[in-house]
Design a protein around this motif. Structure first.
Motif, PDB file in Angstrom:
ATOM      1  N   PHE A  53     -47.986  62.953 110.306  1.00  0.00           N
ATOM      2  CA  PHE A  53     -48.808  64.056 109.829  1.00  0.00           C
ATOM      3  C   PHE A  53     -48.913  65.121 110.914  1.00  0.00           C
ATOM      4  O   PHE A  53     -48.920  64.820 112.105  1.00  0.00           O
ATOM      5  CB  PHE A  53     -50.211  63.565 109.458  1.00  0.00           C
ATOM      6  CG  PHE A  53     -50.223  62.578 108.323  1.00  0.00           C
ATOM      7  CD1 PHE A  53     -50.355  63.009 107.011  1.00  0.00           C
ATOM      8  CD2 PHE A  53     -50.079  61.217 108.563  1.00  0.00           C
ATOM      9  CE1 PHE A  53     -50.362  62.107 105.964  1.00  0.00           C
ATOM     10  CE2 PHE A  53     -50.074  60.307 107.516  1.00  0.00           C
ATOM     11  CZ  PHE A  53     -50.221  60.752 106.220  1.00  0.00           C
ATOM     12  N   ILE A  54     -48.999  66.365 110.442  1.00  0.00           N
ATOM     13  CA  ILE A  54     -49.295  67.483 111.325  1.00  0.00           C
ATOM     14  C   ILE A  54     -50.563  68.154 110.823  1.00  0.00           C
ATOM     15  O   ILE A  54     -50.869  68.107 109.627  1.00  0.00           O
ATOM     16  CB  ILE A  54     -48.137  68.504 111.372  1.00  0.00           C
ATOM     17  CG1 ILE A  54     -47.767  68.963 109.965  1.00  0.00           C
ATOM     18  CG2 ILE A  54     -46.944  67.923 112.101  1.00  0.00           C
ATOM     19  CD1 ILE A  54     -46.691  70.026 109.936  1.00  0.00           C
ATOM     20  N   LEU A  90     -54.592  67.547 107.006  1.00  0.00           N
ATOM     21  CA  LEU A  90     -53.351  66.918 107.435  1.00  0.00           C
ATOM     22  C   LEU A  90     -52.234  67.228 106.449  1.00  0.00           C
ATOM     23  O   LEU A  90     -52.423  67.175 105.235  1.00  0.00           O
ATOM     24  CB  LEU A  90     -53.535  65.399 107.558  1.00  0.00           C
ATOM     25  CG  LEU A  90     -54.499  64.912 108.643  1.00  0.00           C
ATOM     26  CD1 LEU A  90     -54.640  63.397 108.574  1.00  0.00           C
ATOM     27  CD2 LEU A  90     -54.026  65.330 110.025  1.00  0.00           C
ATOM     28  N   VAL A  91     -51.069  67.563 106.969  1.00  0.00           N
ATOM     29  CA  VAL A  91     -49.884  67.815 106.159  1.00  0.00           C
ATOM     30  C   VAL A  91     -48.892  66.690 106.417  1.00  0.00           C
ATOM     31  O   VAL A  91     -48.549  66.406 107.569  1.00  0.00           O
ATOM     32  CB  VAL A  91     -49.258  69.179 106.512  1.00  0.00           C
ATOM     33  CG1 VAL A  91     -47.969  69.397 105.724  1.00  0.00           C
ATOM     34  CG2 VAL A  91     -50.241  70.303 106.243  1.00  0.00           C
ATOM     35  N   SER A  92     -48.436  66.068 105.353  1.00  0.00           N
ATOM     36  CA  SER A  92     -47.534  64.929 105.492  1.00  0.00           C
ATOM     37  C   SER A  92     -46.138  65.373 105.904  1.00  0.00           C
ATOM     38  O   SER A  92     -45.605  66.366 105.409  1.00  0.00           O
ATOM     39  CB  SER A  92     -47.463  64.171 104.156  1.00  0.00           C
ATOM     40  OG  SER A  92     -46.528  63.117 104.223  1.00  0.00           O
ATOM     41  N   SER A 145     -46.655  74.870 101.262  1.00  0.00           N
ATOM     42  CA  SER A 145     -47.022  76.292 101.192  1.00  0.00           C
ATOM     43  C   SER A 145     -47.874  76.715 102.380  1.00  0.00           C
ATOM     44  O   SER A 145     -48.781  77.538 102.240  1.00  0.00           O
ATOM     45  CB  SER A 145     -47.763  76.586  99.879  1.00  0.00           C
ATOM     46  OG  SER A 145     -46.966  76.246  98.768  1.00  0.00           O
ATOM     47  N   ILE A 146     -47.581  76.152 103.542  1.00  0.00           N
ATOM     48  CA  ILE A 146     -48.294  76.551 104.763  1.00  0.00           C
ATOM     49  C   ILE A 146     -47.551  77.679 105.452  1.00  0.00           C
ATOM     50  O   ILE A 146     -48.139  78.662 105.867  1.00  0.00           O
ATOM     51  CB  ILE A 146     -48.434  75.356 105.733  1.00  0.00           C
ATOM     52  CG1 ILE A 146     -49.121  74.178 105.041  1.00  0.00           C
ATOM     53  CG2 ILE A 146     -49.204  75.777 106.969  1.00  0.00           C
ATOM     54  CD1 ILE A 146     -50.545  74.431 104.650  1.00  0.00           C
ATOM     55  N   ALA A 147     -46.219  77.550 105.533  1.00  0.00           N
ATOM     56  CA  ALA A 147     -45.429  78.557 106.220  1.00  0.00           C
ATOM     57  C   ALA A 147     -45.233  79.772 105.331  1.00  0.00           C
ATOM     58  O   ALA A 147     -45.129  79.645 104.113  1.00  0.00           O
ATOM     59  CB  ALA A 147     -44.066  77.976 106.613  1.00  0.00           C
ATOM     60  N   ALA A 205     -41.971  70.440 106.099  1.00  0.00           N
ATOM     61  CA  ALA A 205     -43.304  70.029 105.639  1.00  0.00           C
ATOM     62  C   ALA A 205     -44.223  71.228 105.445  1.00  0.00           C
ATOM     63  O   ALA A 205     -44.957  71.315 104.462  1.00  0.00           O
ATOM     64  CB  ALA A 205     -43.911  69.041 106.630  1.00  0.00           C
ATOM     65  N   LEU A 206     -44.166  72.166 106.384  1.00  0.00           N
ATOM     66  CA  LEU A 206     -45.018  73.353 106.277  1.00  0.00           C
ATOM     67  C   LEU A 206     -44.643  74.191 105.065  1.00  0.00           C
ATOM     68  O   LEU A 206     -45.507  74.703 104.352  1.00  0.00           O
ATOM     69  CB  LEU A 206     -44.891  74.192 107.552  1.00  0.00           C
ATOM     70  CG  LEU A 206     -45.505  73.585 108.823  1.00  0.00           C
ATOM     71  CD1 LEU A 206     -45.113  74.389 110.048  1.00  0.00           C
ATOM     72  CD2 LEU A 206     -47.018  73.506 108.709  1.00  0.00           C
TER      73      LEU A 206
END
Length: 619
Positions: free
Chosen positions: A236-237, A221-223, A330-332, A325-326
């Motif tokens: 959350f995503i 989960l990413v806040s 460091s998701i994107a 958020a992404l």
């Protein structure tokens, strides 16, 4: 002449209104749970028997009601939530219409027990067919307990249209989950036929999400947290690897109210663009808080469809919050514009460009290709580049190489699919297939003596698998490939209910799934064509597809399962195929009873006659 217009009796008017508010047992569950939340309860229990057809009971420790309020609550349009028209534009409670209890009382036998903290005795009210048949003082705990028995007992047509217990139970759990997800600070429990299904302790939003969606989400989960003057977005995503092929765990809450919004869902998908496949859907639980005056929830009795005063700004904020958020976690992907130090050491950078080197570069064919004809890149014409040479594309080349291995001899040219005519729905006089070519890893061009076929590999394979699985579930059981070791299957509570519902049909298709001593599922065997190591994922995806099967067309449960299996196991677009695989696919397709269309009704192939291209080029 007598008048023809007259007022309907109250009990008939109530049943008409109830048909819109209480569409199925889950609708009643939603209304009762939301009333308990509005009453300020910190503990809410839901008990159902026979998938809520026999009993729905909600017990809360809220503020309770006085005897006068208890009887008034069952009147139509009786509510404590609004008093004047202006209140409609600043609603902060779940209910406000004053229709829920009146609708419940119109289609069931209701018993209400309630007591306020300042009262010594509580109040008992019994209502049947919209009429109070009993009211008296009684002992009761602080709060409210309301029971609905024999739902739709006086509307047999509506009762007959209810689905199976498993199907209705899934709808009940969906409504329970939505209310529980919106209020993590409240303890919730759900018991079905005396067995506890959910036990959700009060906690944070993340704890509640993990309690409901499963422990596998804990580290995925990413806040999301964005605060602006106009609105706040939190929640959350799921990371990109949690994306699914069907719409699964997606929840939007506006002012703690669950809503359905294709528009905002598009905003989330747009934020994930480039991170997940185009045919996948991200997981999210998002809470939007904004001024109630900016939202109109008085659109539909279910209150799940709302209108924003400015949809575009909400869309922009949601998309920006998710992208932020992404990137923050460091998701994107990010672009690095800093110069790599290694580049400085290259000869092209560190050494001077002499006159001789410049003349050599200018005279090269590569330089001319980019500088002449005012084109980005000039491709010199070849002997076969003109349109008049199009026929040579379909002619076998003497340089073509085909497998020399004996097992692959039939995968080359001059492969005849049909040597005999077929009857029934099968094609007649199918021409000899001369050669196969895969295009864009999605289409197969099969050249023939009189033209060519353009075959969609996934749709064709769906037709093949559909007829195979249909035969298995309707006439004989498909073979099962035993697993060397039992494979544990971790599922959410709602998915377990769904699996129980479709398990008998899964066994006919070739699955062997059993329960261990802890009532957990074990995969003991799968259909023979399931790839080893993919057994668990195949079951999870099958459940997900079945759960979100399109409701536009009414299919039986078995038909839905067969279609989901065919879609899930088919060769997907973007998958490379060799000559042997393409040959077998075409063979199997034209061995089907209905080879021309997929189960969804789309064509599996298009046939082009020999003169089609000539006509296309006006020859």
């Amino acid at each position: 002449m007598s008048n023809t217009i007259h007022l309907l009796p109250d009990h008939i008017a109530n049943q008409i209104a109830a048909g819109e508010v209480i569409q199925r047992p889950a609708s009643a569950v939603k209304e009762l749970l939301e009333n308990a939340v509005d009453a300020g309860a910190t503990q809410i229990q839901l008990l159902v028997n026979d998938a809520a057809k026999a009993l729905i009971q909600v017990i809360d420790n809220g503020k309770g009601m006085s005897p006068e309020d208890a009887s008034m609550a069952f009147e139509r349009h009786a509510t404590s939530k609004i008093r004047q028209i202006e209140d409609l534009f600043r609603i902060s409670t779940m209910g406000f219409r004053g229709e829920a209890l009146a609708s419940v009382a119109a289609v069931s036998q209701v018993e209400l027990k309630t007591r306020r903290a300042e009262d010594e005795l509580g109040c008992l009210v019994e209502v049947e067919n919209s009429k109070v048949i009993r009211q008296e003082a009684c002992t009761a705990a602080v709060g409210t307990s309301i029971s609905m028995k024999n739902l739709f007992f006086n509307v047999p047509a509506r009762r007959n249209f209810l689905k199976s217990n498993a199907a209705e139970m899934r709808h009940i759990m969906d409504e329970f989950i939505r209310v529980a997800m919106a209020n993590p600070e409240i303890f919730f429990s759900l018991k079905s036929n005396g067995q506890e299904v959910y036990h959700l302790e009060a906690g944070s939003r993340k704890q509640r999400i993990v309690q409901i969606l499963g422990n596998s989400y804990n580290a995925k989960l990413v806040s999301v947290s964005e605060e602006t003057d106009y609105m706040n977005i939190s929640g959350f995503i799921g990371k990109p690897d949690t994306a699914r092929k069907t719409r699964g765990d997606q929840y939007f809450f506006v002012n703690n109210r669950f809503i359905k919004s294709a528009y905002l869902n598009h905003a989330v998908n747009a934020a994930f663009e480039g991170l997940i496949a185009k045919d996948s859907f991200p997981s999210y639980v998002l809470y939007i808080d904004l001024d109630p005056g900016q939202v109109d929830i008085n659109v539909h009795p279910t209150k799940q469809e709302i209108k924003f005063e400015d949809e575009k700004i909400v869309y922009a904020f949601v998309q920006a919050a998710i992208k932020h958020a992404l990137a923050q976690f460091s998701i994107a992907p990010s672009l690095d514009f800093s110069l790599n130090a290694d580049i400085q050491g290259l000869d092209a950078v560190s050494k001077p460009f002499t006159s001789n080197q410049k003349d050599a570069a200018v005279s090269s064919s590569l330089y001319k290709a980019f500088s002449q004809k005012h084109q980005a890149h000039l491709i010199e014409p070849s002997a076969k580049s003109e349109l008049k040479s199009w026929k040579s594309f379909f002619e076998p080349s003497s340089q073509d190489s085909f497998p020399s291995d004996a097992s692959q001899v039939n995968a080359g040219t001059d492969k005849q699919i049909f040597e005999e005519s077929y009857t029934g729905n099968r094609l007649l006089n199918v021409p000899v297939i001369q050669q196969y070519l895969q295009v864009q890893q999605t289409y197969i061009i099969a050249t023939t003596e009189k033209g060519f076929l353009l075959v969609h590999q996934q749709l064709a394979h769906e037709r093949i698998l559909y007829e195979k699985y249909s035969l298995a579930v309707h006439s004989k059981q498909a073979p099962t490939q035993k697993s060397l070791f039992p494979i544990p299957l971790e599922l959410t509570v709602s998915d377990k209910v769904l699996l129980d519902e479709i398990l008998p049909d899964l066994q006919l298709i070739g699955y062997q799934i059993e329960r261990d001593d802890q009532q957990e599922y074990l995969i003991q065997g799968t259909p023979a064509d399931i790839t080893a190591g993919n057994e668990k994922h195949a079951i999870e995806m099958l459940i997900e597809q079945f759960k979100h099967f399109s409701s536009d067309v009414k299919f039986s449960q078995r038909e839905k399962l067969v279609r989901c299996m065919a879609k899930q196991q088919s060769i997907k677009s973007g998958t490379g195929m060799d000559e042997r695989e393409m040959t077998k696919l075409i063979d199997d397709l034209f061995s089907c009873n209905t080879p021309t269309i997929s189960p969804s009704g789309a064509p599996t192939y298009i046939e082009y006659k020999g003169n089609y291209l000539e006509q296309l080029f006006n020859k």
